[in-house]
Design a protein around this motif. Structure first.
Motif, PDB file in Angstrom:
ATOM      1  N   SER A  89      -4.540  10.742   0.797  1.00 40.33           N
ATOM      2  CA  SER A  89      -3.230  10.985   0.191  1.00 40.33           C
ATOM      3  C   SER A  89      -3.064  10.250  -1.131  1.00 40.33           C
ATOM      4  CB  SER A  89      -2.127  10.554   1.142  1.00 40.33           C
ATOM      5  OG  SER A  89      -2.237   9.174   1.384  1.00 40.33           O
ATOM      6  N   ALA A  90      -3.986   9.378  -1.407  1.00 42.41           N
ATOM      7  CA  ALA A  90      -3.824   8.547  -2.597  1.00 42.41           C
ATOM      8  C   ALA A  90      -4.636   9.047  -3.768  1.00 42.41           C
ATOM      9  CB  ALA A  90      -4.224   7.109  -2.286  1.00 42.41           C
ATOM     10  N   LEU A 140       0.836  -1.204   0.000  1.00 42.00           N
ATOM     11  CA  LEU A 140       0.000   0.000   0.000  1.00 42.00           C
ATOM     12  C   LEU A 140       0.871   1.254   0.000  1.00 42.00           C
ATOM     13  CD1 LEU A 140      -2.818  -0.995   2.528  1.00 42.00           C
ATOM     14  CD2 LEU A 140      -3.049  -0.671   0.080  1.00 42.00           C
ATOM     15  N   PRO A 168      -1.167   9.524  -8.101  1.00 47.29           N
ATOM     16  CA  PRO A 168       0.161   8.962  -7.906  1.00 47.29           C
ATOM     17  C   PRO A 168       1.216  10.056  -7.858  1.00 47.29           C
ATOM     18  CG  PRO A 168      -0.574   8.621 -10.148  1.00 47.29           C
ATOM     19  CD  PRO A 168      -1.725   9.203  -9.399  1.00 47.29           C
ATOM     20  N   ARG A 169       2.298   9.714  -7.205  1.00 46.69           N
ATOM     21  CA  ARG A 169       3.369  10.696  -7.058  1.00 46.69           C
ATOM     22  C   ARG A 169       3.982  10.995  -8.433  1.00 46.69           C
ATOM     23  NH1 ARG A 169       8.626   8.968  -3.871  1.00 46.69           N
ATOM     24  NH2 ARG A 169       9.253   8.401  -5.950  1.00 46.69           N
ATOM     25  N   TRP A 212      -0.103   2.154  -8.398  1.00 46.31           N
ATOM     26  CA  TRP A 212      -1.124   2.958  -7.740  1.00 46.31           C
ATOM     27  C   TRP A 212      -2.483   2.243  -7.767  1.00 46.31           C
ATOM     28  CZ3 TRP A 212      -5.269   6.243  -9.618  1.00 46.31           C
ATOM     29  CH2 TRP A 212      -5.720   7.159  -8.672  1.00 46.31           C
ATOM     30  N   PHE A 233       1.067   3.677  -3.296  1.00 46.92           N
ATOM     31  CA  PHE A 233       0.531   5.037  -3.285  1.00 46.92           C
ATOM     32  C   PHE A 233       1.628   6.106  -3.397  1.00 46.92           C
ATOM     33  CE2 PHE A 233      -3.297   3.216  -0.934  1.00 46.92           C
ATOM     34  CZ  PHE A 233      -4.128   3.341  -2.042  1.00 46.92           C
ATOM     35  N   TRP A 234       2.761   5.852  -2.763  1.00 43.90           N
ATOM     36  CA  TRP A 234       3.767   6.911  -2.685  1.00 43.90           C
ATOM     37  C   TRP A 234       5.082   6.595  -3.393  1.00 43.90           C
ATOM     38  CZ3 TRP A 234       1.101   5.951   2.180  1.00 43.90           C
ATOM     39  CH2 TRP A 234       0.143   6.918   2.456  1.00 43.90           C
ATOM     40  N   GLY A 235       5.257   5.369  -3.808  1.00 42.24           N
ATOM     41  CA  GLY A 235       6.529   4.980  -4.411  1.00 42.24           C
ATOM     42  C   GLY A 235       6.618   5.344  -5.882  1.00 42.24           C
ATOM     43  N   PRO A 236       7.724   4.987  -6.515  1.00 43.19           N
ATOM     44  CA  PRO A 236       7.887   5.272  -7.949  1.00 43.19           C
ATOM     45  C   PRO A 236       6.844   4.514  -8.760  1.00 43.19           C
ATOM     46  CG  PRO A 236       9.588   3.781  -7.174  1.00 43.19           C
ATOM     47  CD  PRO A 236       8.870   4.237  -5.966  1.00 43.19           C
ATOM     48  N   GLN A 237       6.210   5.225  -9.678  1.00 47.25           N
ATOM     49  CA  GLN A 237       5.106   4.598 -10.425  1.00 47.25           C
ATOM     50  C   GLN A 237       5.597   3.840 -11.661  1.00 47.25           C
ATOM     51  OE1 GLN A 237       1.833   4.315  -9.421  1.00 47.25           O
ATOM     52  NE2 GLN A 237       2.769   4.999  -7.530  1.00 47.25           N
ATOM     53  N   LEU A 238       6.604   3.056 -11.457  1.00 47.10           N
ATOM     54  CA  LEU A 238       7.070   2.141 -12.503  1.00 47.10           C
ATOM     55  C   LEU A 238       7.044   0.752 -11.878  1.00 47.10           C
ATOM     56  CD1 LEU A 238       8.270   1.595 -15.282  1.00 47.10           C
ATOM     57  CD2 LEU A 238      10.537   2.073 -14.342  1.00 47.10           C
ATOM     58  N   THR A 298       6.888  -1.962 -18.640  1.00 49.89           N
ATOM     59  CA  THR A 298       5.968  -1.357 -17.686  1.00 49.89           C
ATOM     60  C   THR A 298       5.444  -2.370 -16.674  1.00 49.89           C
ATOM     61  OG1 THR A 298       4.235  -1.719 -19.292  1.00 49.89           O
ATOM     62  CG2 THR A 298       5.203   0.470 -19.220  1.00 49.89           C
ATOM     63  N   ARG A 346      13.817   9.287 -17.236  1.00 51.83           N
ATOM     64  CA  ARG A 346      13.011   8.176 -17.735  1.00 51.83           C
ATOM     65  C   ARG A 346      12.316   8.594 -19.024  1.00 51.83           C
ATOM     66  NH1 ARG A 346       7.730   5.551 -14.621  1.00 51.83           N
ATOM     67  NH2 ARG A 346       6.598   5.117 -16.535  1.00 51.83           N
ATOM     68  N   GLU A 398       6.687  11.607 -11.181  1.00 46.02           N
ATOM     69  CA  GLU A 398       8.015  11.029 -11.377  1.00 46.02           C
ATOM     70  C   GLU A 398       9.089  12.101 -11.256  1.00 46.02           C
ATOM     71  OE1 GLU A 398       8.996   7.890 -11.776  1.00 46.02           O
ATOM     72  OE2 GLU A 398       6.927   7.333 -11.396  1.00 46.02           O
ATOM     73  N   LEU A 413      -4.781   7.205   3.994  1.00 41.96           N
ATOM     74  CA  LEU A 413      -4.404   6.577   2.727  1.00 41.96           C
ATOM     75  C   LEU A 413      -5.288   7.082   1.595  1.00 41.96           C
ATOM     76  CD1 LEU A 413      -3.748   2.855   3.702  1.00 41.96           C
ATOM     77  CD2 LEU A 413      -2.164   4.364   2.535  1.00 41.96           C
TER      78      LEU A 413
END
Lengths: 558, 148
Positions: B21-22, A45, B25-26, A137, A49-54, B76, B125, B28, B18
């Motif tokens: 904050s969700a 989770l 997505p963060r 995500w 939600f917060w990690g790298p989106q790859l 991916t 990237r 890049e 969650l």
């Protein structure tokens, strides 16, 4: 003779394996496994939600889609439904049971597998339509939805309604564990026949420190600890021989469990009588019985069994084990009444679930090979559609609903035409649906096993990277080159071997099912023939899929 | 408030955090590097050996010619072995990959990592969608499905 049988049963019992058996008997064994997976879920989770989106660099991309899927299918092959046993969604669900009344019966009109089938279809479609495999995500959202759904549903409804009627992952495991080599079952039916308390279904009541048989011995020596229980078991065996051997075989939910004088009804549920429990005043539940309403004495096979081990903990006579069995043994008992499930050959909803999962095994794999893109482009052009979810929706409806319906109906009709008989097409299809489970498991194993074997080590650099992002690079720099755990040349032969095993077991199961209804081997073979053709066709489809070049595109159209 | 209710409040609070904050997505991290793919040979990109020519600039737009550039090709989805190769500098910020290979058809991600003379590093990237696969009906591929 009974002693000999008992010894043989115990020898084939996982609970008697050193270390493993001791661990599984531990009251908190399941909770500890769930806690581990809950911690893993928390990582998923967080990173999702917060990690790298790859996906290849994110725990939510790697752990669920590479490792978890691989582990669960391998577990089904070599053991049983281990995921449900360690399911992390059950911890918040248990909290919900403590916080809320959770006393409503599950609505009668959805007391079947149809709702779960719908959820499964939506999940398989969403997996491709929204590229869940490529989106940490969205993967995290799926996991979060799971937690919320389990919490909400089991906070409202009694028993394990979420597991039994909703959870798509659970249904996957229930179906495929029908060919697993382990089964939670009674060791000596005679003892159950004389059991006065039926704790395996009702639960055990008493003060928290109840001096029950199970806990009566404090000695660490198992022989010493078991003496009172052995005495009680001997007494029950004597008693059972004097009375009808199946006197207690009925579900205790029916007439024999009416509240007695001095007891009060704690859960009154005419619609789910199996949980109608009479609790002596002043006592409390210290150990749940089966929350999926599988009364051990009438329990047959693994359908709906989450391997929660509540029955093992609850049985005061240590009469429930995790026993080794032949993978096809369950197919001999399809006509038998299953406690909490009914008679499988009369469960059209279960058969539909089986066929959806069987065809999903192939459609899911089809989604990752190059030809699917040609088909989708063609379909989009023919229909003039540019929306990928719509095209995929059409493909899934065809592949998981229409095509199975046509093929199964044709096979059922042909089977009946070859041997005659008055069984309806639906009944024939339901009966033979179970023969398809091994080929489906073979396909899931080939597919998910492939991902696991080529990507098992990818979790190492992802974990290294995860910790480095936190400023604690204790595992060193990410070694992104780590991936496979077997040489790549092994993969296709291994996949084909799994498929071949699947088709062989499916054909064996199909023959057993046919033979159980036909008077001769020749008639059984004729009866099986259309089903065997379909099974073999699925095998060749799987083999073709496994030898296609893999292709993973997020965007298919355009 | 008993223990169970306290736990529930904590659980719901975590859940709420969650959810809040969700909402997206963060973003890049681009890093202080500007990388452009000048060409991919063969064109269009397809499964098999490939040569990728990159133009590398710093954030001020100046060509970066004295960095060590590593190119990592991944997809991916998770679970495949990435293709990690070095590059040869061709001057004026141009770099050419050595030994790169698209191992599977589909959507690729090219991660360019620069290590400067002072030891500093930067990453960029680049998404590369729709690398063409190969379709063989009923025949075993003579190329690996995944990994190397």
């Amino acid at each position: 003779m009974a002693v000999l049988r008992n010894q043989q049963t115990r020898q084939r019992d996982l609970l008697n394996v050193p270390v493993v058996g001791r661990f599984l008997r531990w009251k908190h064994a399941r909770t500890s496994m769930q806690a581990v997976l809950l911690a893993v879920s928390a990582l998923i989770l967080y990173d999702g939600f917060w990690g790298p989106q790859l996906a290849p660099k994110n725990l939510a991309g790697v752990l669920p889609w590479v490792h978890w899927r691989g582990f669960v299918v391998l577990a089904l092959l070599i053991a049983g439904n281990l995921f449900c046993m360690a399911c992390p969604f059950m911890l918040p669900r248990r909290l919900a049971k403590k916080l809320f009344p959770a006393d409503r019966p599950w609505p009668t009109f959805i007391r079947s597998k149809w709702l779960a089938i719908g959820v499964l279809l939506v999940f398989f479609w969403a997996y491709e339509a929204f590229d869940l495999w490529a989106s940490p995500w969205l993967t995290a959202w799926v996991a979060l939805t799971y937690f919320v759904a389990a919490f909400a549903i089991d906070g409202i409804f009694k028993g394990a309604a979420f597991c039994k009627y909703v959870c798509p992952i659970g249904q996957f495991h229930f179906v495929h564990s029908m060919v697993s080599p382990l089964e939670v079952k009674v060791r000596q039916p005679d003892i159950c026949g004389s059991c006065p308390t039926k704790d395996c279904i009702k639960g055990r009541y008493g003060p928290v420190a109840e001096p029950s048989l199970r806990h009566s011995g404090t000695s660490r020596n198992p022989d010493e600890r078991d003496k009172p229980r052995q005495a009680q078991v001997s007494h029950l065996l004597r008693h059972s021989r004097e009375s009808s051997p199946r006197a207690g075989a009925r579900n205790p939910s029916s007439d024999e469990q009416r509240p007695q004088a001095g007891m009060r009804e704690v859960t009154k549920s005419p619609s789910q009588p199996a949980r109608s429990v009479a609790m002596p005043a002043g006592l409390q539940l210290v150990q749940s019985g089966c929350e999926l309403w599988l009364f051990q004495e009438g329990k047959v096979g693994n359908m709906d069994c989450t391997f929660c081990l509540d029955c093992i903990q609850a049985c005061p006579f240590d009469n429930v084990g995790i026993q080794l069995r032949a993978p096809t043994s369950e197919f001999r008992r399809l006509d038998q009444w299953h406690s909490g499930v009914g008679t499988l050959v009369k469960r059209a909803d279960v058969a539909a679930l089986v066929f959806v999962l069987v065809f999903a095994a192939f459609v899911n794999a089809f989604g990752m090979v190059a030809p699917v893109y040609v088909l989708e482009q063609w379909l989009a052009t023919q229909l003039g559609v540019t929306s990928e979810p719509v095209v995929l929706g059409i493909l899934f409806i065809v592949g998981l609903v229409a095509l199975p319906f046509v093929l199964v109906t044709a096979a059922a009709w042909s089977s009946r035409a070859l041997v005659g008989g008055n069984e309806t097409l639906a009944a024939t299809a339901t009966r033979f649906s179970f023969a398809f489970i091994p080929i489906a498991l073979g396909m899931w194993l080939a597919h998910y096993g492939f991902h696991f074997l080529i990507g098992a080590l990818t979790v190492i650099p992802v974990m290294q990277s995860f910790l480095a992002d936190f400023g604690v690079p204790i595992l060193g720099d990410p070694q992104w080159e780590l991936a496979a755990i077997v040489p790549e040349a092994w993969l296709v032969p291994l996949e084909l071997l799994l498929l071949e095993l699947g088709v062989l077991v499916s054909l064996t199961a199909g023959y057993r099912i046919a033979r159980s209804r036909q008077s001769s081997a020749a008639r059984a073979i004729r009866c099986l023939l259309p089903w065997a053709v379909l099974i073999v066709a699925l095998f060749f489809t799987g083999a073709w899929l496994m030898t296609q070049p893999m292709e993973m595109r997020g965007t298919i159209l355009g | 408030m008993n223990f169970a209710r306290t736990t529930c409040v904590i659980f719901i609070a975590i859940l709420g955090a969650l959810v809040l904050s969700a909402c997206g997505p963060r973003a890049e991290q681009g890093g202080n590097l500007d990388v452009t793919v000048l060409s991919i040979s063969p064109e269009p990109a397809a499964v098999g050996d490939a040569v990728i020519t990159l133009q590398v600039r710093d954030i001020a737009g100046n060509p970066v010619s004295d960095a060590t550039i590593l190119v990592k090709g991944t997809m991916t989805h998770a679970g495949m072995q990435p293709v990690i190769v070095g590059t040869e500098a061709r001057g004026a910020g141009k770099y050419v990959t050595e030994g790169f290979r698209f191992t599977m058809g589909g959507d690729w991600v090219i991660i360019v990592r620069a290590t400067f003379a002072n030891g500093a590093t930067a990453e960029r990237r680049i998404d590369l969608k729709g690398v063409q696969g190969e379709i063989k009906m009923g025949m075993k591929s003579d190329k690996p499905k995944d990994g190397n």
